[in-house]
Design a protein around this motif. Structure first.
Motif, short mmCIF file in Angstrom:
data_model
loop_
_atom_site.label_atom_id
_atom_site.label_comp_id
_atom_site.label_asym_id
_atom_site.label_seq_id
_atom_site.Cartn_x
_atom_site.Cartn_y
_atom_site.Cartn_z
N TRP A 17 71.10 20.46 15.01
CA TRP A 17 69.67 20.37 14.71
C TRP A 17 68.84 21.44 15.41
O TRP A 17 67.89 21.96 14.79
CB TRP A 17 69.13 18.97 15.03
N ILE A 79 66.43 13.37 15.24
CA ILE A 79 66.16 14.81 15.17
C ILE A 79 65.07 15.18 16.18
O ILE A 79 65.18 16.19 16.89
CB ILE A 79 65.75 15.20 13.74
N ALA A 204 72.25 20.73 6.09
CA ALA A 204 71.95 19.41 6.65
C ALA A 204 72.49 18.29 5.75
O ALA A 204 72.89 17.24 6.23
CB ALA A 204 70.45 19.25 6.85
#
Length: 294
Positions: A17, A79, A204
């Motif tokens: 991330w 995140i 992602a």
């Protein structure tokens, strides 16, 4: 091996991330939703697995829509935690998660806890108190991650749908608001930072779908006791990344809190293994008595 691979990939998320910066947590979350749907649709197309759509039903659809909202909170919090320097606290959330699942079993299914389970819950409450004193606040990131993921698992249990199928419905529910955010929200980074940044945002979806597929394979082949032990692999890796790679602070008081959480998990795991052995012994067929010779 597929179970180990799945949990290892989940454990390595804190390294992925931050690569998506300067995108913020909400933008990363939106792209994760969008490209996860694309990835899982490709997987289902390759498998030619569409028959389940005829049997999904309104009840399951509604349950999976609720699961989609819950996992949005979980993904977004995670995140944010990783990209704001709270990877260790995020790992704490997934260490606490099995304890939350035990509490949900009591509250929802009216399960009766054994003495060791009560001891584990008590130790974890003390641990949260110690960590709250250390942080100067409740460890809200850890608690939100643990509670959201535990509730998500509970809803998915009621929905009783395969991982690929459920992820398809969940991301389809989230697709329109996620796409609207990427198109309408200011300061988007998708097109302004080169093809590498675009590839990482698209990736992602891939890094979300692949470990789910691996886990689904493991869940059908590996004993539940092994799966239960493997679930600690991901937060251990996350914790080590936060400590050794991202160099987050771990004062002595925080170590005390984590050690208490690990002690509670050790009690919970030992009790689970003991209960599983007892069930196996009770279910084992007994030998027929041999008649004595006249």
């Amino acid at each position: 091996m597929s179970g180990i691979a799945a949990y290892t990939m989940w454990g390595l998320f804190p390294l992925y991330w931050p690569l998506l910066k300067p995108a913020g947590a909400l933008e990363i979350l939106a792209h994760r939703m969008i490209w996860s749907l694309v990835a899982v649709l490709v997987i289902l197309t390759v498998r030619r697995n569409w028959a389940w759509l005829r049997t999904i039903g309104l009840r399951r659809m509604l349950l999976l829509a609720v699961a989609a909202l819950i996992i949005t909170v979980n993904w977004g919090t995670y995140i944010y935690a990783v990209n704001s320097g709270h990877t260790i606290e995020a790992a704490l959330g997934y260490f606490i998660n099995p304890l939350v699942s035990v509490l949900l079993g009591v509250l929802v299914f009216h399960e009766r806890l054994r003495s060791w389970q009560w001891a584990a819950i008590g130790i974890s409450v003390v641990a949260v108190g110690v960590l709250a004193a250390d942080y100067g606040r409740l460890p809200w990131i850890a608690l939100l991650l643990a509670c959201s993921f535990g509730t998500y698992g509970l809803v998915k249990k009621f929905a009783a749908t395969g991982s690929a199928e459920s992820l398809t419905i969940e991301t389809a529910v989230l697709f329109v608001p996620a796409l609207a955010y990427t198109l309408l929200a200011p300061h988007q980074t998708f097109t302004g930072h080169g093809p590498g940044h675009v590839a990482l945002l698209v990736g992602a979806g891939v890094v979300t779908a692949i470990p789910l597929m691996l886990f689904n394979t493991a869940a059908t082949r590996v004993p539940l006791t092994v799966i239960g032990m493997l679930q600690y692999l991901a937060p251990v890796i996350q914790f080590l990344i936060g400590l050794l790679v991202q160099h987050e602070a771990m004062p002595a008081s925080r170590w005390v809190g984590f050690l208490l959480v690990w002690a509670a998990l050790a009690l919970l795991t030992a009790d689970g293994l003991r209960a599983a052995r007892s069930r196996r012994r009770a279910a084992a067929p007994r030998p027929e008595p041999v008649a004595e010779a006249a």
